[in-house]
Design a protein around this motif. Structure first.
Motif, PDB file in Angstrom:
ATOM      1  N   VAL A 266      54.147 -28.388  12.779  1.00 12.68           N
ATOM      2  CA  VAL A 266      55.150 -27.599  13.481  1.00 12.68           C
ATOM      3  C   VAL A 266      56.499 -27.932  12.851  1.00 12.68           C
ATOM      4  N   ASN A 267      57.216 -26.901  12.413  1.00 16.92           N
ATOM      5  CA  ASN A 267      58.444 -27.087  11.647  1.00 16.92           C
ATOM      6  C   ASN A 267      59.621 -26.407  12.338  1.00 16.92           C
ATOM      7  N   ARG A 268      60.707 -27.146  12.472  1.00 17.03           N
ATOM      8  CA  ARG A 268      61.934 -26.556  13.017  1.00 17.03           C
ATOM      9  C   ARG A 268      63.036 -26.647  11.975  1.00 17.03           C
ATOM     10  N   MET A 269      63.791 -25.554  11.824  1.00 15.54           N
ATOM     11  CA  MET A 269      64.825 -25.465  10.806  1.00 15.54           C
ATOM     12  C   MET A 269      66.174 -25.184  11.472  1.00 15.54           C
ATOM     13  N   TYR A 270      67.223 -25.857  10.962  1.00  8.95           N
ATOM     14  CA  TYR A 270      68.571 -25.730  11.510  1.00  8.95           C
ATOM     15  C   TYR A 270      69.518 -25.310  10.398  1.00  8.95           C
ATOM     16  N   ASN A 271      70.206 -24.171  10.580  1.00  5.97           N
ATOM     17  CA  ASN A 271      71.175 -23.713   9.581  1.00  5.97           C
ATOM     18  C   ASN A 271      72.343 -24.683   9.475  1.00  5.97           C
ATOM     19  N   LEU A 272      72.767 -24.955   8.251  1.00  4.73           N
ATOM     20  CA  LEU A 272      73.877 -25.870   8.010  1.00  4.73           C
ATOM     21  C   LEU A 272      75.094 -25.186   7.407  1.00  4.73           C
ATOM     22  N   ASP A 273      74.990 -23.894   7.102  1.00  5.01           N
ATOM     23  CA  ASP A 273      76.147 -23.177   6.561  1.00  5.01           C
ATOM     24  C   ASP A 273      76.122 -21.727   7.035  1.00  5.01           C
ATOM     25  N   TYR A 274      77.274 -21.082   6.983  1.00  4.29           N
ATOM     26  CA  TYR A 274      77.424 -19.727   7.504  1.00  4.29           C
ATOM     27  C   TYR A 274      76.583 -18.724   6.724  1.00  4.29           C
ATOM     28  N   LEU A 275      76.419 -18.918   5.431  1.00  2.00           N
ATOM     29  CA  LEU A 275      75.697 -17.979   4.575  1.00  2.00           C
ATOM     30  C   LEU A 275      74.187 -18.160   4.650  1.00  2.00           C
ATOM     31  N   ARG A 276      73.742 -19.129   5.413  1.00  2.00           N
ATOM     32  CA  ARG A 276      72.314 -19.369   5.619  1.00  2.00           C
ATOM     33  C   ARG A 276      71.595 -19.622   4.300  1.00  2.00           C
ATOM     34  N   LYS A 277      72.192 -20.481   3.497  1.00  2.00           N
ATOM     35  CA  LYS A 277      71.583 -20.859   2.231  1.00  2.00           C
ATOM     36  C   LYS A 277      71.086 -22.308   2.235  1.00  2.00           C
ATOM     37  N   MET A 278      71.314 -23.008   3.335  1.00  2.00           N
ATOM     38  CA  MET A 278      70.929 -24.409   3.405  1.00  2.00           C
ATOM     39  C   MET A 278      70.498 -24.727   4.834  1.00  2.00           C
ATOM     40  N   MET A 279      69.353 -25.390   4.985  1.00  2.00           N
ATOM     41  CA  MET A 279      68.843 -25.718   6.310  1.00  2.00           C
ATOM     42  C   MET A 279      68.346 -27.153   6.337  1.00  2.00           C
ATOM     43  N   PHE A 280      68.480 -27.773   7.497  1.00  2.00           N
ATOM     44  CA  PHE A 280      67.855 -29.076   7.763  1.00  2.00           C
ATOM     45  C   PHE A 280      66.476 -28.820   8.349  1.00  2.00           C
ATOM     46  N   LEU A 281      65.486 -29.560   7.881  1.00  2.00           N
ATOM     47  CA  LEU A 281      64.095 -29.359   8.298  1.00  2.00           C
ATOM     48  C   LEU A 281      63.573 -30.593   9.015  1.00  2.00           C
ATOM     49  N   PHE A 282      62.948 -30.376  10.154  1.00  2.00           N
ATOM     50  CA  PHE A 282      62.224 -31.435  10.864  1.00  2.00           C
ATOM     51  C   PHE A 282      60.834 -30.917  11.169  1.00  2.00           C
ATOM     52  N   SER A 283      59.824 -31.701  10.851  1.00  2.00           N
ATOM     53  CA  SER A 283      58.450 -31.248  11.108  1.00  2.00           C
ATOM     54  C   SER A 283      57.589 -32.391  11.626  1.00  2.00           C
ATOM     55  N   VAL A 284      56.627 -32.025  12.444  1.00  2.00           N
ATOM     56  CA  VAL A 284      55.577 -32.932  12.905  1.00  2.00           C
ATOM     57  C   VAL A 284      54.286 -32.472  12.245  1.00  2.00           C
ATOM     58  N   ASN A 285      53.618 -33.396  11.548  1.00  2.00           N
ATOM     59  CA  ASN A 285      52.480 -33.037  10.707  1.00  2.00           C
ATOM     60  C   ASN A 285      51.248 -33.845  11.066  1.00  2.00           C
ATOM     61  N   THR A 286      50.095 -33.247  10.790  1.00  2.00           N
ATOM     62  CA  THR A 286      48.839 -33.983  10.878  1.00  2.00           C
ATOM     63  C   THR A 286      47.870 -33.418   9.863  1.00  2.00           C
ATOM     64  N   ALA A 287      46.987 -34.272   9.363  1.00  2.00           N
ATOM     65  CA  ALA A 287      45.962 -33.833   8.416  1.00  2.00           C
ATOM     66  C   ALA A 287      44.685 -34.617   8.676  1.00  2.00           C
ATOM     67  N   LEU A 288      43.556 -33.933   8.551  1.00  2.00           N
ATOM     68  CA  LEU A 288      42.249 -34.550   8.742  1.00  2.00           C
ATOM     69  C   LEU A 288      41.392 -34.269   7.524  1.00  2.00           C
ATOM     70  N   GLY A 289      40.899 -35.341   6.879  1.00  2.00           N
ATOM     71  CA  GLY A 289      40.037 -35.184   5.721  1.00  2.00           C
ATOM     72  C   GLY A 289      38.684 -34.605   6.093  1.00  2.00           C
ATOM     73  N   LEU A 290      38.210 -33.672   5.282  1.00  2.00           N
ATOM     74  CA  LEU A 290      36.930 -33.021   5.547  1.00  2.00           C
ATOM     75  C   LEU A 290      35.784 -33.659   4.781  1.00  2.00           C
TER      76      LEU A 290
END
Length: 245
Positions: free
Chosen positions: A177-201
């Protein structure tokens, strides 16, 4: 492990509780991320020796990637990461205190489909897809106190490089699950925070080291992690489409 997973579920609820604007159509983004995982090996392989208690293990992860939003509500992402995985064990083994640390280092290549979550204030996306893990190194550290019974196969608990005991490639399923936050008016740069999980098959143990336990039963071992990443996203290209969210 149950408390740890519960903590991440609470973080997910917080991520989903606010309101998502769509991304810009046909926009390509460069990502740089780093993070921390709680890693586990499901079904320990003690190489025919007595098994003992799991202990928490953490590993760093980080790397670069690209994200492409081909529609306002859909996209793809691919990354190349260096990821530390493995498992710690601590407790009684055959009547004596023992500690064992298995440290696995992988190049991780998740290739994910992305879908936004409608109704949030900040761009929030679900990502899922295959995850390829290429083994770089495997190391084992083992100590055991005095007393207790002899180990049936002490060679299985040696210190040092144990890369030959593991398969060179693991295939996993990845979800985040990924959340992105705009850091400039032109929307060319964002801060990313994500919660991740992976399970080997796949079973990560090489064929030569698929040893039955003390009950003469062998069960394959699987990588698993759950963690978080933070990073930056920079828009590098956009073709056509309207400038909207």
């Amino acid at each position: 492990m149950k408390k740890l997973i519960l903590s991440y579920i609470i973080i997910l609820i917080l991520l989903l509780s606010v309101s998502v604007k769509a991304q810009q159509v046909n926009s390509l983004w460069f990502n740089a991320v780093s993070g921390l995982n709680s890693s586990w090996i499901i079904n320990q392989n003690a190489y025919g020796n007595q098994e003992f208690e799991y202990a928490t293990a953490f590993g760093l992860t980080g790397g670069i990637g690209v994200t492409y939003f081909y529609k306002r509500h859909r996209g793809f992402s691919g990354s190349i990461l260096l990821t530390q995985m493995g498992q710690n064990y601590s407790g009684y083994q055959g009547g004596a205190d023992a500690d064992r640390k298995v440290k696995l280092s992988y190049v991780e290549v998740p290739l994910l489909f992305m879908k936004d979550i409608p109704g949030s204030q900040f761009p929030t996306w679900l990502s899922f897809g295959p995850d390829v893990l290429i083994l770089l190194n495997a190391d084992q550290q083992y100590t055991r106190g005095e007393g207790g019974s002899d180990l049936p196969y002490p060679e299985g608990m040696i210190d040092g490089n144990v890369k030959a005991r593991y398969k060179p490639v693991d295939i996993a399923i990845n979800f985040s699950v990924n959340r992105m936050y705009n850091l400039d008016y032109l929307r060319k740069m964002m801060f990313l925070f994500s919660v991740n999980t992976a399970l080997g098959l796949t079973d990560i143990n090489s064929t030569e080291w698929q040893k039955p336990n003390t009950h003469d039963i062998y069960t394959g071992s699987h990588n698993f992690y759950i963690g978080f990443k933070i990073g930056m996203m920079f828009k590098v290209a956009r073709q056509g489409g309207s400038h909207r969210w």
